[in-house]
Design an enzyme around this catalytic site. Sequence first.
Site, PDB file in Angstrom:
ATOM      1  N   LYS A 109     -19.016  23.930  31.190  1.00 42.13           N
ATOM      2  CA  LYS A 109     -17.919  24.404  30.333  1.00 42.13           C
ATOM      3  C   LYS A 109     -16.685  24.622  31.195  1.00 42.13           C
ATOM      4  O   LYS A 109     -16.741  25.343  32.198  1.00 42.13           O
ATOM      5  CB  LYS A 109     -18.351  25.707  29.676  1.00 42.13           C
TER       6      LYS A 109
HETATM    7  C1  E4P Z   1     -17.660  29.705  22.704  1.00 42.18           C
HETATM    8  O1  E4P Z   1     -18.384  28.972  23.346  1.00 42.18           O
HETATM    9  C2  E4P Z   1     -17.353  31.101  23.064  1.00 42.18           C
HETATM   10  O2  E4P Z   1     -18.389  31.558  23.905  1.00 42.18           O
HETATM   11  C3  E4P Z   1     -17.327  32.047  21.898  1.00 42.18           C
HETATM   12  O3  E4P Z   1     -17.567  31.402  20.659  1.00 42.18           O
HETATM   13  C4  E4P Z   1     -16.159  32.958  21.891  1.00 42.18           C
HETATM   14  O4  E4P Z   1     -16.215  33.775  20.768  1.00 42.18           O
HETATM   15  P1  E4P Z   1     -15.454  35.178  20.656  1.00 42.18           P
HETATM   16  O5  E4P Z   1     -14.053  34.910  20.207  1.00 42.18           O
HETATM   17  O6  E4P Z   1     -16.224  35.921  19.600  1.00 42.18           O
HETATM   18  O7  E4P Z   1     -15.503  35.820  22.015  1.00 42.18           O
END
Ligand code: E4P
Length: 225
Positions: free
Chosen positions: A83
């Site tokens: 990522k």
């Molecule tokens: C995506 O891969 C992120 O880890 C995640 O969906 C972020 O979500 P949040 O806005 O609830 O932190």
Amino acid sequence: MQFFVDTADIAEIRDLAATGMVDGVTTNPSLILKSGRDIIEVTREICALVPGPVSAEVAATDAETMIAEGRALAAIAPNIAIKVPLTWDGLRACRTFADEGRMVNVTLCFSAAQALLAAKAGAAFISPFVGRLDDIGLDGMDLIADIRQIYDNYGFPTKILAASIRGVNHVRDAAKIGADVATVPPSVLRSLAHHPLTDKGLAQFVADWAKTGQKIDASKLGGGA
Ligand code: E4P
């Protein structure tokens, strides 16, 4: 639509994987912090529990260090998706990883133009953050629809991974638009099965069944059943 679970909590992942609904896992530095675990150790455990893509995020912000970190993360297991953030450095790292045949999830996407760049950089997944756009008064689902249209226009194979999902309606709307994947917190995944009329109807069936005094008993079938 595939469901990824957005957590680094091993107990939650194990529990949800048993439902057969978990196609992958996404983590991020905030989720690693919340887990209190070492990133390598916890990611290795997650990869052993879930055979689908497991996103592990680089920590660096410059391309060179991102590439070194991403290769280290990819060495944990074959199902790692590296990522990277949607920055020019992240896109450069994405291109390098894609050329090496590695799976990349480009994260922190907040515009369709960003998503177009990620696809051109060879990302396997683009993660538009729906809930965080809603938080600032925009409609995160509009972004999912724009990306779907752009990717379909050009036949990009990059999968749309709807992220920052806050509830059942986000999952429904992302599925209607045609997002390939939704990554959901464990609580949201569980809530997908809930409906008050299901609870009410089941309570009635249970009560009425008890009044019949019957049992469903295979031994009564005869014929070797
Ligand atoms: C995506 O891969 C992120 O880890 C995640 O969906 C972020 O979500 P949040 O806005 O609830 O932190």
